[in-house]
Design an enzyme around this catalytic site. Structure first.
Site, PDB file in Angstrom:
ATOM      1  N   ASN A 154       0.670  -1.082   0.052  1.00 21.82           N
ATOM      2  CA  ASN A 154       0.059   0.113   0.176  1.00 21.82           C
ATOM      3  C   ASN A 154       0.891   1.254   0.090  1.00 21.82           C
ATOM      4  OD1 ASN A 154      -2.678   1.530   0.220  1.00 21.82           O
ATOM      5  ND2 ASN A 154      -1.806   1.804   2.265  1.00 21.82           N
TER       6      ASN A 154
ATOM      7  N   VAL B 133       0.830  11.024   8.142  1.00 22.54           N
ATOM      8  CA  VAL B 133       2.057  10.262   8.877  1.00 22.54           C
ATOM      9  C   VAL B 133       1.541   8.804   9.398  1.00 22.54           C
ATOM     10  CG1 VAL B 133       3.026  12.182   9.978  1.00 22.54           C
ATOM     11  CG2 VAL B 133       1.071  10.932  11.215  1.00 22.54           C
ATOM     12  N   GLY B 134       0.284   8.641   9.072  1.00 24.59           N
ATOM     13  CA  GLY B 134       0.024   7.212   9.413  1.00 24.59           C
ATOM     14  C   GLY B 134       0.355   6.184   8.241  1.00 24.59           C
ATOM     15  N   CYS B 135       0.551   4.712   8.642  1.00 22.57           N
ATOM     16  CA  CYS B 135       1.168   3.750   7.631  1.00 22.57           C
ATOM     17  C   CYS B 135      -0.031   3.332   6.344  1.00 22.57           C
ATOM     18  CB  CYS B 135       1.723   2.577   8.173  1.00 22.57           C
ATOM     19  SG  CYS B 135       3.535   3.087   8.796  1.00 22.57           S
ATOM     20  N   VAL B 136      -1.294   3.278   7.175  1.00 23.47           N
ATOM     21  CA  VAL B 136      -2.207   2.650   6.430  1.00 23.47           C
ATOM     22  C   VAL B 136      -3.545   3.923   6.241  1.00 23.47           C
ATOM     23  CG1 VAL B 136      -3.923   0.949   6.171  1.00 23.47           C
ATOM     24  CG2 VAL B 136      -1.791   0.336   6.827  1.00 23.47           C
TER      25      VAL B 136
END
Lengths: 172, 105
Positions: A34, B102-105
């Site tokens: 992703n 900043v979040g990964c998902v």
């Protein structure tokens, strides 16, 4: 200066080989995948051996994490490793999996099928390993229809070599 | 901190060019920001994402990730990639005058 998004020059290609079908490793592959697609990187994900659990339609919603022989997994809230004796009790794998599911959900990580669909929708291609498919065809009567419909095709190791030319490879 | 002239306004930006002060942004600025990164026209689809990002930032204090936009604003992932090609997370944040997520998902 506005950010340099370098649309024209993004020619990076990434190939992720998914060889494990446990919840944590299938998820790791999708987190990386992703991230790659959202950076404009061409992405191919190749599923082989146990990784097939993530693309066999009737299994992909039931991935598990096992506490057995996993010294990194501690008794929750402690630094005490989970003994294999304890981890091997009936229901422990289901318990650990449910807990991890819950923790992932808190962090906004979708369940496997949804995550795979999301990465697929963002342009990634998913491939199934020919040798694994043939083996599972013999042992459990697996057919192409049993695979998740996001899978592009069943390809050989040689096909994968052609596909991954010029790309970077991550083996999980 | 560096400043930059966008759409006739001087705004503060970080090293990568993302706006650092959300209060300096307004809806008139968005088309100018979009042009800077090659999006010539902002459609209703773009605005839906931009307005969600602004509202969500006001509530949460951080930029929503692609997944958050797709699930909470009901914009399918495919559409996000069509609206903001190649690097949707960064591009949508840039146009909305926010830092990248900043979040990964």
């Amino acid at each position: 200066m506005p950010p340099k998004f370098d649309d024209e020059t993004t020619d990076r290609k990434l190939c992720i080989i998914v060889s494990k079908g446990t919840m944590e490793w299938a998820t790791a592959a999708m987190v990386l995948g992703n991230a790659a697609t959202s950076e404009g990187i061409e992405l191919h994900v190749f599923f082989t051996f146990w990784g097939f659990d993530a693309i066999i339609d009737k299994r992909m919603d039931k991935l598990k994490i096992s506490p057995v022989a996993n010294p990194s997994m501690k008794v929750p809230g402690t630094e005490i490793g989970m003994s294999n004796m304890l981890a091997g009790l009936p229901g422990m794998t289901a318990f650990a999996s449910a807990m991890m599911n819950k923790e992932m959900e808190k962090l906004g990580v979708p369940p496997n099928r949804e995550f795979m669909q999301m990465v697929h929708d963002s342009g990634a291609k998913f491939w199934a390993c020919r040798l694994t498919f043939d083996m599972m065809e013999n042992t459990m009567g697996l057919t192409k229809d049993d695979l998740w419909d996001g899978v592009e095709d069943i390809i050989s190791a040689n096909d994968f070599m052609e596909l991954s030319e010029g790309g970077q490879i991550i083996f999980i | 901190m560096a400043t930059e002239l966008i759409g006739g306004l001087e705004v503060h930006v970080d090293d990568e060019g993302f706006m650092t002060d959300p209060n300096e942004w307004n809806e008139e600025l968005a088309p100018a920001l979009a042009k800077e990164i090659g999006i010539d026209e902002l459609t209703d689809g773009h605005w839906k994402v931009i307005r969600f990002l602004r509202e969500d930032f006001a509530r949460e204090g951080q930029t929503a990730t692609l997944r958050r936009v797709s699930t909470m604003a009901n914009v399918p992932t495919k559409e996000l990639y069509e609206l903001f090609p190649k690097k949707p997370a960064k591009k949508m944040s840039y146009v909305a005058g926010l830092k990248k997520p900043v979040g990964c998902v």
